[in-house]
Write a protein that holds these residues in place. Structure first.
Motif, PDB file in Angstrom:
ATOM      1  N   LEU A  37       0.797  -1.219   0.000  1.00 35.10           N
ATOM      2  CA  LEU A  37       0.000   0.000   0.000  1.00 35.10           C
ATOM      3  C   LEU A  37       0.838   1.282   0.000  1.00 35.10           C
ATOM      4  O   LEU A  37       0.475   2.247  -0.678  1.00 35.10           O
ATOM      5  CB  LEU A  37      -0.969  -0.017   1.183  1.00 35.10           C
ATOM      6  N   PRO A  38       1.968   1.354   0.743  1.00 38.05           N
ATOM      7  CA  PRO A  38       2.788   2.563   0.634  1.00 38.05           C
ATOM      8  C   PRO A  38       3.288   2.822  -0.787  1.00 38.05           C
ATOM      9  O   PRO A  38       3.344   3.977  -1.226  1.00 38.05           O
ATOM     10  CB  PRO A  38       3.945   2.284   1.605  1.00 38.05           C
ATOM     11  N   VAL A  39       3.651   1.763  -1.512  1.00 40.29           N
ATOM     12  CA  VAL A  39       4.090   1.925  -2.900  1.00 40.29           C
ATOM     13  C   VAL A  39       2.943   2.428  -3.764  1.00 40.29           C
ATOM     14  O   VAL A  39       3.117   3.333  -4.593  1.00 40.29           O
ATOM     15  CB  VAL A  39       4.650   0.590  -3.447  1.00 40.29           C
ATOM     16  N   ILE A  40       1.764   1.850  -3.585  1.00 42.10           N
ATOM     17  CA  ILE A  40       0.586   2.291  -4.336  1.00 42.10           C
ATOM     18  C   ILE A  40       0.305   3.773  -4.080  1.00 42.10           C
ATOM     19  O   ILE A  40      -0.018   4.534  -4.994  1.00 42.10           O
ATOM     20  CB  ILE A  40      -0.645   1.434  -3.957  1.00 42.10           C
ATOM     21  N   ARG A  41       0.453   4.180  -2.830  1.00 45.93           N
ATOM     22  CA  ARG A  41       0.201   5.593  -2.499  1.00 45.93           C
ATOM     23  C   ARG A  41       1.160   6.510  -3.241  1.00 45.93           C
ATOM     24  O   ARG A  41       0.779   7.607  -3.681  1.00 45.93           O
ATOM     25  CB  ARG A  41       0.322   5.814  -0.988  1.00 45.93           C
ATOM     26  N   GLN A  42       2.398   6.074  -3.385  1.00 43.84           N
ATOM     27  CA  GLN A  42       3.400   6.907  -4.054  1.00 43.84           C
ATOM     28  C   GLN A  42       3.190   6.959  -5.564  1.00 43.84           C
ATOM     29  O   GLN A  42       3.478   7.975  -6.198  1.00 43.84           O
ATOM     30  CB  GLN A  42       4.811   6.379  -3.762  1.00 43.84           C
ATOM     31  N   MET A  43       2.679   5.889  -6.158  1.00 45.71           N
ATOM     32  CA  MET A  43       2.680   5.760  -7.610  1.00 45.71           C
ATOM     33  C   MET A  43       1.385   6.184  -8.301  1.00 45.71           C
ATOM     34  O   MET A  43       1.395   6.493  -9.484  1.00 45.71           O
ATOM     35  CB  MET A  43       2.975   4.298  -7.999  1.00 45.71           C
ATOM     36  N   CYS A  44       0.250   6.204  -7.585  1.00 43.67           N
ATOM     37  CA  CYS A  44      -1.047   6.283  -8.269  1.00 43.67           C
ATOM     38  C   CYS A  44      -1.832   7.542  -7.918  1.00 43.67           C
ATOM     39  O   CYS A  44      -1.757   8.046  -6.797  1.00 43.67           O
ATOM     40  CB  CYS A  44      -1.887   5.053  -7.933  1.00 43.67           C
ATOM     41  N   GLU A  45      -2.609   8.010  -8.912  1.00 40.68           N
ATOM     42  CA  GLU A  45      -3.528   9.133  -8.678  1.00 40.68           C
ATOM     43  C   GLU A  45      -4.870   8.647  -8.138  1.00 40.68           C
ATOM     44  O   GLU A  45      -5.486   9.308  -7.312  1.00 40.68           O
ATOM     45  CB  GLU A  45      -3.774   9.916  -9.973  1.00 40.68           C
ATOM     46  N   ARG A  46      -5.329   7.504  -8.664  1.00 42.96           N
ATOM     47  CA  ARG A  46      -6.583   6.912  -8.185  1.00 42.96           C
ATOM     48  C   ARG A  46      -6.374   5.431  -7.903  1.00 42.96           C
ATOM     49  O   ARG A  46      -5.479   4.803  -8.479  1.00 42.96           O
ATOM     50  CB  ARG A  46      -7.705   7.078  -9.205  1.00 42.96           C
ATOM     51  N   ILE A  47      -7.215   4.872  -7.022  1.00 40.87           N
ATOM     52  CA  ILE A  47      -7.061   3.482  -6.607  1.00 40.87           C
ATOM     53  C   ILE A  47      -8.421   2.800  -6.594  1.00 40.87           C
ATOM     54  O   ILE A  47      -9.411   3.368  -6.111  1.00 40.87           O
ATOM     55  CB  ILE A  47      -6.424   3.377  -5.208  1.00 40.87           C
ATOM     56  N   ALA A  48      -8.458   1.571  -7.122  1.00 38.55           N
ATOM     57  CA  ALA A  48      -9.632   0.707  -6.999  1.00 38.55           C
ATOM     58  C   ALA A  48      -9.314  -0.394  -6.000  1.00 38.55           C
ATOM     59  O   ALA A  48      -8.263  -1.023  -6.081  1.00 38.55           O
ATOM     60  CB  ALA A  48      -9.997   0.106  -8.354  1.00 38.55           C
ATOM     61  N   VAL A  49     -10.211  -0.616  -5.049  1.00 38.25           N
ATOM     62  CA  VAL A  49     -10.053  -1.669  -4.044  1.00 38.25           C
ATOM     63  C   VAL A  49     -10.946  -2.837  -4.437  1.00 38.25           C
ATOM     64  O   VAL A  49     -12.154  -2.667  -4.632  1.00 38.25           O
ATOM     65  CB  VAL A  49     -10.424  -1.157  -2.638  1.00 38.25           C
ATOM     66  N   MET A  50     -10.332  -4.042  -4.560  1.00 41.42           N
ATOM     67  CA  MET A  50     -11.084  -5.226  -4.976  1.00 41.42           C
ATOM     68  C   MET A  50     -11.133  -6.257  -3.853  1.00 41.42           C
ATOM     69  O   MET A  50     -10.175  -6.434  -3.105  1.00 41.42           O
ATOM     70  CB  MET A  50     -10.456  -5.865  -6.218  1.00 41.42           C
ATOM     71  N   LYS A  51     -12.256  -6.941  -3.780  1.00 41.34           N
ATOM     72  CA  LYS A  51     -12.430  -8.047  -2.833  1.00 41.34           C
ATOM     73  C   LYS A  51     -13.359  -9.069  -3.460  1.00 41.34           C
ATOM     74  O   LYS A  51     -14.440  -8.725  -3.932  1.00 41.34           O
ATOM     75  CB  LYS A  51     -13.023  -7.559  -1.506  1.00 41.34           C
ATOM     76  N   ALA A  52     -12.908 -10.332  -3.488  1.00 46.62           N
ATOM     77  CA  ALA A  52     -13.713 -11.436  -4.014  1.00 46.62           C
ATOM     78  C   ALA A  52     -14.246 -11.139  -5.412  1.00 46.62           C
ATOM     79  O   ALA A  52     -15.396 -11.430  -5.737  1.00 46.62           O
ATOM     80  CB  ALA A  52     -14.873 -11.749  -3.063  1.00 46.62           C
ATOM     81  N   GLY A  53     -13.398 -10.537  -6.266  1.00 46.93           N
ATOM     82  CA  GLY A  53     -13.761 -10.310  -7.653  1.00 46.93           C
ATOM     83  C   GLY A  53     -14.549  -9.052  -7.924  1.00 46.93           C
ATOM     84  O   GLY A  53     -14.831  -8.733  -9.078  1.00 46.93           O
ATOM     85  N   GLU A  54     -14.913  -8.310  -6.893  1.00 46.14           N
ATOM     86  CA  GLU A  54     -15.724  -7.112  -7.064  1.00 46.14           C
ATOM     87  C   GLU A  54     -14.955  -5.867  -6.632  1.00 46.14           C
ATOM     88  O   GLU A  54     -14.053  -5.941  -5.797  1.00 46.14           O
ATOM     89  CB  GLU A  54     -17.017  -7.220  -6.249  1.00 46.14           C
ATOM     90  N   ILE A  55     -15.344  -4.738  -7.181  1.00 50.49           N
ATOM     91  CA  ILE A  55     -14.754  -3.468  -6.769  1.00 50.49           C
ATOM     92  C   ILE A  55     -15.562  -2.918  -5.601  1.00 50.49           C
ATOM     93  O   ILE A  55     -16.771  -2.692  -5.714  1.00 50.49           O
ATOM     94  CB  ILE A  55     -14.715  -2.472  -7.935  1.00 50.49           C
ATOM     95  N   CYS A  56     -14.877  -2.717  -4.481  1.00 45.93           N
ATOM     96  CA  CYS A  56     -15.526  -2.161  -3.290  1.00 45.93           C
ATOM     97  C   CYS A  56     -15.580  -0.641  -3.341  1.00 45.93           C
ATOM     98  O   CYS A  56     -16.551  -0.037  -2.884  1.00 45.93           O
ATOM     99  CB  CYS A  56     -14.770  -2.583  -2.026  1.00 45.93           C
TER     100      CYS A  56
END
Length: 602
Positions: free
Chosen positions: A545-564
């Protein structure tokens, strides 16, 4: 003596004085003969590991961390050999053991969690057979009891439906799920010492926390000693009692985890800690480490004049349309109602089949030039979505549009092929995605030849050399094979190959999961530079997650095949809306003890 928070006194290295030693390594030297002389991969090192203790080993790629574990367990790859020193395990020198004696030690007394789960599992044998065979060979229990133990082990490492999973093959698991199986195999013989070589590399934060708790519980309850090799400083802060820092085959610094991470003494240690991505703020650029492999630096380019920035000249009208549309479209990727299922249990009767609905009605848009992150636990469908976009999987329903061109309706049409040509993927495991029988020059030039970017072989060779220089490996790497490189170097080869077809969209599936923080900083800075210079659109998949925070403007969170949830990066980390997003962020390893001071190198 140094104080110990758990009670008891320590010596100057942080070793508990009243703790029986499981392993004692003295003046160990490991050499690899080469045509240019002998290379010392490990040079006169010494350390101890006591019962119930976790010793963390950190250092950059190629520092000799994994070599230590392989030397202890007797699995050095030829022509590597131990040339000096002692390896005292439970009072006996393992260097005096015959190959047959070492075979009996492995598994039953010393367990090993290998860095790459794909290559440490037999692809032709089910997970259940591999587990039960290991249990029976190390504990001499009957098959029925071995089967029950295998189920319990899979459940202990966090795999759901363990009885069903026993009948599956390694390729039917995600990278994180395979890593959990490898951990279960290491624990199958109830060993006294576990050598964990990057055991949480492919795991998301929730499963990582579960595995770390499991390892700590085994240490405390059974008195198991653990050598924990990792590049993840956050994991070290969570699980280790003591830390050993390595550089170029030698130990730089050893001490209690609080002292090493909170008040390091050596410049290299300070520099290494400074390269850890922060989880509480976003940086424009990562701090890099002065002591990088071979002193190599990444070279920036001018996209206006450089080969990478030039437009491809396609011959077909469909490709020309794509070229024109990609310059005017503001949306690079658009997915609508993506669905795909995989069979867990086969049957001629449809009602008796068991399916895993890996992706369920996934829809999102990615803007041109944007960095879009996808996070979630192992098996949540992140990599499956990426492979659908790249054209490696065909969805059972739904569509993917790349710069306005549908790439899923008729996958063999000119429009679909030309759309997918704009997409390249950097895979999670650089070793298994590189052909071991091909030299680096052939690996990188293959997409150039396939897409007919140039018909001139001398020009192709020049492009390969240029790409290798650009990713910091140097043109001399062209004639070598993948096995001659460290994990970080192999990932750079994978990036060079992905750039060879001059993509507009780069899908990065865990591109830094196998890298230490020093090389990770270089790779992430490289990807940022490439995006700025070439206007790339990037999909960044990671459990870090720290790497994702540094690299991305927007984030999609997925769980069990779905976007939360889909949110801007800052909003997600500071005020997540979905309960699952809140849980993921709360389980990030705590880095409170890290020293705010360090060597910050641009």
């Amino acid at each position: 003596m140094l104080p110990n928070s758990t009670g008891g006194a320590r010596d100057q290295s942080g070793q508990l004085l009243d703790r029986p030693q499981t392993l004692s390594v003295r003046d160990l030297v490991v050499e690899f003969p080469t045509r240019r002389g002998s290379l010392k991969a490990v040079d006169t090192i010494a350390f101890d590991v006591g019962e119930g203790e976790v010793l963390g080993v950190v250092g950059e790629s190629g520092a000799g961390k994994s070599t230590i574990g392989n030397a202890i367990i007797g699995l050095l790859e030829p022509p590597g050999r131990v040339t000096a020193g002692e390896i005292i395990f439970q009072g006996e020198n393992l260097r005096d053991y015959s190959p047959e004696q070492m075979r009996r030690v492995r598994g039953s007394k010393i367990g090993m969690i290998f860095q790459d789960p794909q290559t440490s599992l037999n692809p032709l044998v089910t997970i259940g057979n591999q587990l039960t065979e290991t249990i029976m060979s190390t504990t001499n229990v009957p098959p029925a009891e071995a089967h029950d133990r295998a189920v319990a082990l899979l459940e202990a490492v966090g795999l759901d439906e363990p009885r069903l999973r026993l009948n599956l093959y390694p390729h039917e698991f995600s990278g994180g799920m395979r890593q959990r199986v490898v951990i279960a195999l290491a624990l199958a013989g109830d060993p006294a010492l576990v050598i964990a070589d990057e055991p949480t590399t492919a795991l998301d934060v929730s499963v990582q926390a579960q595995i770390l708790d499991l390892i700590k519980s085994i240490c405390r309850s059974r008195g198991v000693a653990v050598i924990f090799v990792t590049h993840d400083i956050g994991v070290i802060a969570t699980v280790a009692d003591r830390v050993t820092v390595m550089y170029q085959g030698q130990i730089v610094e050893t001490g209690p985890v609080e002292q090493i991470l909170g008040a390091p003494k050596q410049p290299y240690t300070k520099s290494l800690i400074a390269a850890v991505p922060p989880s509480d703020r976003k940086l424009k650029r990562f701090s890099s480490v002065d002591f990088i492999e071979g002193g190599s630096k990444f070279r920036s380019i001018d996209p206006r004049t450089h080969w990478l920035g030039q437009s491809l000249q396609f011959s077909s009208s469909e490709n020309q349309i794509l070229e024109q549309s990609s310059d005017t479209m503001t949306t690079a990727i658009s997915t609508r109602d993506l669905n795909i299922s995989f069979v867990l249990k086969k049957s001629i009767f449809k009602s008796q089949r068991i399916l895993n609905h890996a992706v369920k009605n996934v829809s999102f848009d990615i803007h041109r030039g944007e960095s879009f992150g996808i996070v979630g636990e192992s098996g949540s469908g992140k990599s499956t979505v990426a492979r659908i976009i790249a054209g490696l999987y065909r969805p059972s329903s739904g569509t993917v549009e790349i710069f306005g061109r549908n790439s899923t309706a008729k996958p063999q049409s000119r429009a679909a092929i030309s759309a997918r040509r704009a997409v390249q993927m950097i895979f999670q495991d650089p070793y298994s995605s590189l052909n071991p029988r091909m030299r680096v020059e052939s690996i990188i030039s293959e997409p150039i030849r396939y897409h007919r970017t140039t018909e001139n072989s001398s020009e192709t060779a020049a492009i390969v050399r240029d790409l290798l220089d650009h990713v910091g490996l140097g043109s001399s790497a062209a004639q070598r094979f993948p096995h001659e490189f460290s994990g970080g170097q192999r990932q750079r080869i994978a990036i060079a190959r992905a750039l060879a077809s001059r993509p507009r969209i780069l899908i990065c599936d865990e591109p830094t999961s196998a890298l230490d923080v020093s090389v990770q900083a270089q790779i992430l800075n490289l990807l940022k530079d490439l995006q700025d210079e070439l206007g790339l659109t990037m999909i960044f998949i990671s459990h870090d997650l720290p790497v994702i925070r540094q690299m991305c403007e927007r984030i999609a969170v997925m769980k069990a095949g779905e976007i939360c949830e889909i949110a801007d990066t800052q909003d997600l980390f500071e005020d997540p809306k979905h309960a699952y997003s809140k849980m993921l962020i709360s389980m990030m390893p705590a880095l409170d003890m890290l020293s705010p001071q360090g060597v910050s190198v641009s």
